[in-house]
Design a protein around this motif. Structure first.
Motif, PDB file in Angstrom:
ATOM      1  N   ALA A  29       5.298  -2.478  -3.261  1.00  0.00           N
ATOM      2  CA  ALA A  29       5.134  -3.084  -3.945  1.00  0.00           C
ATOM      3  C   ALA A  29       4.637  -4.626  -4.013  1.00  0.00           C
ATOM      4  O   ALA A  29       3.979  -5.350  -5.134  1.00  0.00           O
ATOM      5  CB  ALA A  29       6.267  -3.172  -4.950  1.00  0.00           C
ATOM      6  N   ASN A  30       4.787  -5.384  -3.533  1.00  0.00           N
ATOM      7  CA  ASN A  30       4.149  -7.068  -3.541  1.00  0.00           C
ATOM      8  C   ASN A  30       3.431  -7.036  -2.013  1.00  0.00           C
ATOM      9  O   ASN A  30       4.163  -6.756  -1.386  1.00  0.00           O
ATOM     10  CB  ASN A  30       5.819  -7.613  -2.963  1.00  0.00           C
ATOM     11  CG  ASN A  30       6.731  -8.192  -4.549  1.00  0.00           C
ATOM     12  OD1 ASN A  30       5.978  -8.082  -5.542  1.00  0.00           O
ATOM     13  ND2 ASN A  30       7.334  -7.359  -4.830  1.00  0.00           N
ATOM     14  N   GLY A  31       2.558  -7.346  -2.244  1.00  0.00           N
ATOM     15  CA  GLY A  31       1.625  -7.491  -0.513  1.00  0.00           C
ATOM     16  C   GLY A  31       0.978  -5.923  -0.214  1.00  0.00           C
ATOM     17  O   GLY A  31       1.153  -5.472  -0.673  1.00  0.00           O
ATOM     18  N   PRO A  32       0.256  -6.442   1.018  1.00  0.00           N
ATOM     19  CA  PRO A  32      -0.806  -5.146   1.681  1.00  0.00           C
ATOM     20  C   PRO A  32       0.222  -4.083   1.610  1.00  0.00           C
ATOM     21  O   PRO A  32       1.305  -4.073   2.345  1.00  0.00           O
ATOM     22  CB  PRO A  32      -1.805  -6.302   2.327  1.00  0.00           C
ATOM     23  CG  PRO A  32      -1.001  -7.174   3.079  1.00  0.00           C
ATOM     24  CD  PRO A  32       0.055  -8.453   1.719  1.00  0.00           C
ATOM     25  N   ASP A  33      -0.530  -2.849   1.206  1.00  0.00           N
ATOM     26  CA  ASP A  33      -0.122  -1.878   2.398  1.00  0.00           C
ATOM     27  C   ASP A  33       0.312  -1.783   3.408  1.00  0.00           C
ATOM     28  O   ASP A  33      -1.078  -2.113   3.929  1.00  0.00           O
ATOM     29  CB  ASP A  33      -0.796  -0.361   1.233  1.00  0.00           C
ATOM     30  CG  ASP A  33      -0.097  -0.395  -0.151  1.00  0.00           C
ATOM     31  OD1 ASP A  33       0.185  -0.902  -0.589  1.00  0.00           O
ATOM     32  OD2 ASP A  33      -1.139   0.849  -0.553  1.00  0.00           O
ATOM     33  N   GLU A  34       0.949  -1.247   4.168  1.00  0.00           N
ATOM     34  CA  GLU A  34       1.405  -1.226   5.867  1.00  0.00           C
ATOM     35  C   GLU A  34       1.060   0.392   6.359  1.00  0.00           C
ATOM     36  O   GLU A  34       0.936   1.487   5.555  1.00  0.00           O
ATOM     37  CB  GLU A  34       2.649  -1.549   6.031  1.00  0.00           C
ATOM     38  CG  GLU A  34       2.551  -3.113   5.991  1.00  0.00           C
ATOM     39  CD  GLU A  34       3.948  -2.983   6.247  1.00  0.00           C
ATOM     40  OE1 GLU A  34       4.614  -2.356   6.642  1.00  0.00           O
ATOM     41  OE2 GLU A  34       4.627  -4.137   6.413  1.00  0.00           O
ATOM     42  N   VAL A  35      -0.345   0.272   7.118  1.00  0.00           N
ATOM     43  CA  VAL A  35      -1.087   1.813   8.015  1.00  0.00           C
ATOM     44  C   VAL A  35      -0.723   1.496   9.237  1.00  0.00           C
ATOM     45  O   VAL A  35      -0.830   0.466  10.441  1.00  0.00           O
ATOM     46  CB  VAL A  35      -2.236   1.052   8.080  1.00  0.00           C
ATOM     47  CG1 VAL A  35      -2.676   3.193   8.260  1.00  0.00           C
ATOM     48  CG2 VAL A  35      -2.585   1.457   6.349  1.00  0.00           C
ATOM     49  N   VAL A  36       0.758   2.491   9.742  1.00  0.00           N
ATOM     50  CA  VAL A  36       1.343   1.779  11.241  1.00  0.00           C
ATOM     51  C   VAL A  36       0.211   2.996  11.916  1.00  0.00           C
ATOM     52  O   VAL A  36       0.091   4.567  11.935  1.00  0.00           O
ATOM     53  CB  VAL A  36       2.806   2.909  10.719  1.00  0.00           C
ATOM     54  CG1 VAL A  36       3.218   3.035  12.130  1.00  0.00           C
ATOM     55  CG2 VAL A  36       3.939   1.581  10.310  1.00  0.00           C
ATOM     56  N   ILE A  37      -0.336   2.754  12.642  1.00  0.00           N
ATOM     57  CA  ILE A  37      -1.148   3.060  14.371  1.00  0.00           C
ATOM     58  C   ILE A  37      -0.307   3.969  15.386  1.00  0.00           C
ATOM     59  O   ILE A  37       0.410   3.102  15.677  1.00  0.00           O
ATOM     60  CB  ILE A  37      -2.302   2.588  14.252  1.00  0.00           C
ATOM     61  CG1 ILE A  37      -3.104   2.295  13.054  1.00  0.00           C
ATOM     62  CG2 ILE A  37      -3.512   3.351  15.361  1.00  0.00           C
ATOM     63  CD1 ILE A  37      -3.404   3.667  12.173  1.00  0.00           C
ATOM     64  N   TYR A  38       0.167   5.059  15.401  1.00  0.00           N
ATOM     65  CA  TYR A  38       0.562   5.385  16.216  1.00  0.00           C
ATOM     66  C   TYR A  38       0.191   6.785  17.056  1.00  0.00           C
ATOM     67  O   TYR A  38      -0.874   7.545  17.202  1.00  0.00           O
ATOM     68  CB  TYR A  38       2.259   5.810  15.642  1.00  0.00           C
ATOM     69  CG  TYR A  38       2.622   7.031  15.033  1.00  0.00           C
ATOM     70  CD1 TYR A  38       2.259   7.967  15.339  1.00  0.00           C
ATOM     71  CD2 TYR A  38       1.888   6.901  13.623  1.00  0.00           C
ATOM     72  CE1 TYR A  38       2.729   9.617  14.985  1.00  0.00           C
ATOM     73  CE2 TYR A  38       2.118   7.948  12.883  1.00  0.00           C
ATOM     74  CZ  TYR A  38       2.141   9.163  13.090  1.00  0.00           C
ATOM     75  OH  TYR A  38       2.218  10.585  12.324  1.00  0.00           O
TER      76      TYR A  38
END
Length: 328
Positions: free
Chosen positions: A319-328
């Protein structure tokens, strides 16, 4: 939800209160949430300012599904122009393809102009002498014409492609981190993002010198050469370059040439305003080569890269700040 709130969220103008209201509604309505992120992807595509009939049709379809059945859908071009104008009026910057104006900083003996290119955009600046600068995503430049000392001075943070108009005895100098690039009328590219390990200067035509902070000449570039200045150990390395790689980012492409996945994601982060997190550190060193259009979505880019390597990802919307993309 009303169109103004959508516009404020997508353009980054929304207040904290508007964001809270908006994302709370999304949590309560999964269909609305899905539609919003489709609209967000369409916004990124339209930010390239190459709006096709298919893209406009997608917009009309989305607008209807969002709930505007009782009201005709506006043209995506008009909606996008309105959004870009709102951003310019707020002094945030300019969207892709727009000739941007700088804010003026007055000094006793000179005037300094300041320009900014938003994340997800490429902007064009033209100075009074005809010199043009393309600013890549998340880049800033200041410029002043120092008539007293007969020199044109610029300072760059990020990436810029320069087409400098020659003025006899009136050199053009660009400060980028710890070095200065001096030329008399050339075409060159400078990549100087603070988070990168080196500053890269690539010469397309003409002649350019790389100077240290003290003004000492470090290298003289010839067309087709690139100088990598490593800030930590203050070393410089020369290599050959291809002009089509330099022009690609101005033409809306990611050009990947045997690059590490971590470095690729660093560039994607600047364009899409997302944060990449590695759960598996080994994946950082995967290497890739290829071309990808910037007008597509980050999800599409990830799917393309995933075809060439064994990794998975998940996207967490913030909602606040950049979206997160988790790489695994």
């Amino acid at each position: 939800m009303d169109e103004n709130l959508y516009l404020h969220i997508l353009s980054g103008e929304a207040t904290a209160e508007e964001k809270e209201i908006f994302y709370r509604k999304l949590q309560d309505d999964k269909e609305e949430e899905k539609l919003f992120y489709e609209m967000k992807s369409l916004w990124l595509r339209s930010s390239m300012h190459r709006i096709s009939a298919a893209t406009d049709a997608d917009f009309h379809d989305l607008w209807t599904r969002i709930g505007k059945r009782g009201k005709p859908a506006p043209s995506l071009k008009n909606w996008f122009r309105y959004a870009a104008m709102a951003i310019i009026l707020l002094g945030i910057g300019s969207m892709t393809g727009y000739l941007i104006r700088g804010s003026l900083i007055e000094n006793p003996d000179r005037e300094t102009l300041k320009y900014t290119s938003l994340k997800g955009s490429v902007s064009i600046v033209e100075f009074s002498d005809g010199t043009k600068v393309w600013l890549n995503s998340d880049s800033k430049i200041t410029y002043r014409d120092d008539k007293r000392n007969k020199q044109r001075l610029a300072e760059l943070t990020g990436e810029g492609y320069f087409e400098v108009v020659h003025r006899e005895g009136y050199p053009f100098l660009v400060k980028a981190g710890q070095i200065t690039i001096r030329d008399l009328g050339t075409t060159f590219n400078i990549k100087a993002y603070p988070e990168d390990e080196f500053i890269e200067t690539s010469l397309v035509e003409g002649k350019a010198d790389i100077l240290s902070a003290k003004g000492t000449a470090l290298a003289s570039l010839k067309p087709g050469e690139s100088a990598l200045y490593f800030s930590d150990d203050k070393k410089i390395e020369l290599r050959s370059i291809s002009d089509n790689v330099l022009s690609a980012w101005r033409e809306g492409k990611f050009v990947i040439r045997d690059q590490r996945l971590e470095d690729i994601f660093s560039e994607l982060s600047r364009w899409y305003d997302v944060e990449f997190i590695f759960e598996d550190a080994k994946l950082r060193d995967y290497r890739f080569t290829g071309n990808i259009k910037k007008s597509t979505t980050v999800q599409h880019v990830l799917k393309t890269l995933r075809l060439m390597a064994d990794f998975e990802y998940r996207i967490t919307e913030q909602a606040n700040g950049p979206d997160e993309v988790v790489i695994y």
